[in-house]
Design an enzyme around this catalytic site. Structure first.
Site, PDB file in Angstrom:
ATOM      1  N   GLY A 146       0.798  -1.211   0.000  1.00 17.17           N
ATOM      2  CA  GLY A 146       0.000   0.000   0.000  1.00 17.17           C
ATOM      3  C   GLY A 146       0.838   1.272   0.000  1.00 17.17           C
ATOM      4  N   HIS A 147       0.140   2.417   0.019  1.00 14.57           N
ATOM      5  CA  HIS A 147       0.813   3.709  -0.115  1.00 14.57           C
ATOM      6  C   HIS A 147       1.643   4.065   1.113  1.00 14.57           C
ATOM      7  CE1 HIS A 147      -3.243   4.726   1.585  1.00 14.57           C
ATOM      8  NE2 HIS A 147      -2.471   5.373   2.442  1.00 14.57           N
ATOM      9  N   ASN A 148       2.732   4.771   0.850  1.00 13.09           N
ATOM     10  CA  ASN A 148       3.615   5.328   1.878  1.00 13.09           C
ATOM     11  C   ASN A 148       4.318   4.284   2.738  1.00 13.09           C
ATOM     12  OD1 ASN A 148       1.316   7.770   1.705  1.00 13.09           O
ATOM     13  ND2 ASN A 148       3.449   8.449   1.822  1.00 13.09           N
ATOM     14  N   SER A 198       1.462   2.994   5.067  1.00 13.94           N
ATOM     15  CA  SER A 198       2.316   3.654   6.068  1.00 13.94           C
ATOM     16  C   SER A 198       2.973   2.693   7.039  1.00 13.94           C
ATOM     17  CB  SER A 198       1.498   4.700   6.846  1.00 13.94           C
ATOM     18  OG  SER A 198       0.962   5.664   5.970  1.00 13.94           O
TER      19      SER A 198
END
Length: 343
Positions: free
Chosen positions: A240-242, A260
């Protein structure tokens, strides 16, 4: 290749057999036959050596001592048989050589920059202000967006999609169907509807990373999703993102990492591991297969289960659970006896 040539290439010392024989391919010790090379790196497979039909075998000095090797088998004595064998496999089974060219069916923007000795396959497309480094291979039907930087000696397999602003280091391999830089799965619930969170970050993949087929790595919402040097990601992984993945991390197939998260250097995530968002996996921690992680994991820890806990505790609990039907029967029998005594 001659056994003597193979030995020299792989830093091994031939012993016994016919060192001038030819080797055509590589195989495991249980199925190898004449004109093949094999390897013995683990003592539990030593029993197969006496009946081995291969012409040569990489082996350590320790395992070679007192071994019952056939007369026609040349032992290739070396410090690290596994690595020497891998080098032999590469030499005997080289990757097909692609003629360095840009297909007439590829579509390149007028501001695309290609390095020396690159290959771009048919129906590949490369966007504005993107660059591909020296000796890199872009195979058929790859789409590379705008402002993408790809380093030297990379191999991007067919049908990979690399979104805008992604940064790919040197010696990176991305297998077929992988998606790099799609929007993360981020929404805010307002007025009884899901409002999409804009994702304006990117993906940064450092040197010597390998990414498996059909794996998806989402761009950061604001900053970067980063994959550290030397990390290896299996097929069918969702990142997923970050997320920040450290150096030399292993992530096995069908794992899902929410947004994250931080996975520190040398950590291992086995197959089908799931991480909740904002989780930190410490350096060299091992998350065993099908574990669910909702809290931070300490460096060096080995955890298992869902929710995950120390593997020894989890295994004791599973062992106790297996005895539960028997315990229930004993309790019922005791209850019956107690009832009779009370009567």
């Amino acid at each position: 290749m001659l056994i003597t040539e193979l030995a020299q290439l792989c830093n091994a010392q031939p012993q016994g057999g016919n060192a001038s024989a030819s080797i055509t391919s590589a195989a495991d010790i249980m199925s190898a036959h004449a004109y093949q090379v094999t390897v013995l790196s683990d003592g539990k497979y030593k029993k197969y050596l006496k009946d081995c039909q291969a012409s040569a075998c990489f082996i350590s000095q320790q395992l070679a001592e007192g071994s019952e090797a056939p007369k026609n088998l040349t032992l290739l004595i070396c410090q690290d048989p596994e690595i020497s064998f891998l080098n032999a496999v590469k030499a005997l089974h080289p990757e097909p050589h692609l003629k360095r060219q840009v297909s007439e069916h590829a579509v390149l923007a007028d501001t695309t920059t290609l390095g020396y000795d690159t290959y771009v396959g048919p129906f590949a497309s490369i966007g504005q202000h993107s660059s591909v480094g020296d000796s890199s291979t872009i195979e058929a039907s790859v789409h590379i967006g705008n402002h993408v930087a790809i380093g030297k000696n990379c191999r991007i397999h067919p049908n990979v999609v690399i979104y805008d602003h992604s940064v790919i280091g040197n010696n990176v391999i991305i297998h077929a169907g992988a998606i790099i830089g799609a929007d993360g799965f981020g929404y805010k619930f307002r007025d009884n509807q899901h409002i999409k969170v804009p994702h304006v970050g990117n993906v940064v993949i450092e040197d010597n990373v390998e990414i498996g087929a059909n794996t998806c790595i989402d761009r950061g919402a604001l900053g970067s999703t980063r994959i550290g040097l030397g990390s290896k990601i299996d097929n069918l992984v969702q990142l997923g993102h970050n997320n920040t993945v450290g150096r030399n991390v292993i992530i096995c197939g069908q794992s899902g990492i929410s947004g994250s998260c931080t996975i520190e250097d040398g950590a291992i995530l086995a197959g089908s591991v799931g991480l909740a968002d904002h989780v930190k996996i410490g350096s060299r921690a091992v998350i065993m297969a099908r574990s669910g992680i909702s809290q931070d994991v300490e460096p060096g820890a080995q955890v298992f289960g869902s929710p995950a806990k120390d593997k020894k505790v989890a295994w004791r609990e599973l062992a106790a659970l297996a005895k539960l039907p028997e315990l229930i029967q004993k309790i019922k029998a005791l209850e019956s006896r107690l009832t009779k005594l009370e009567e």
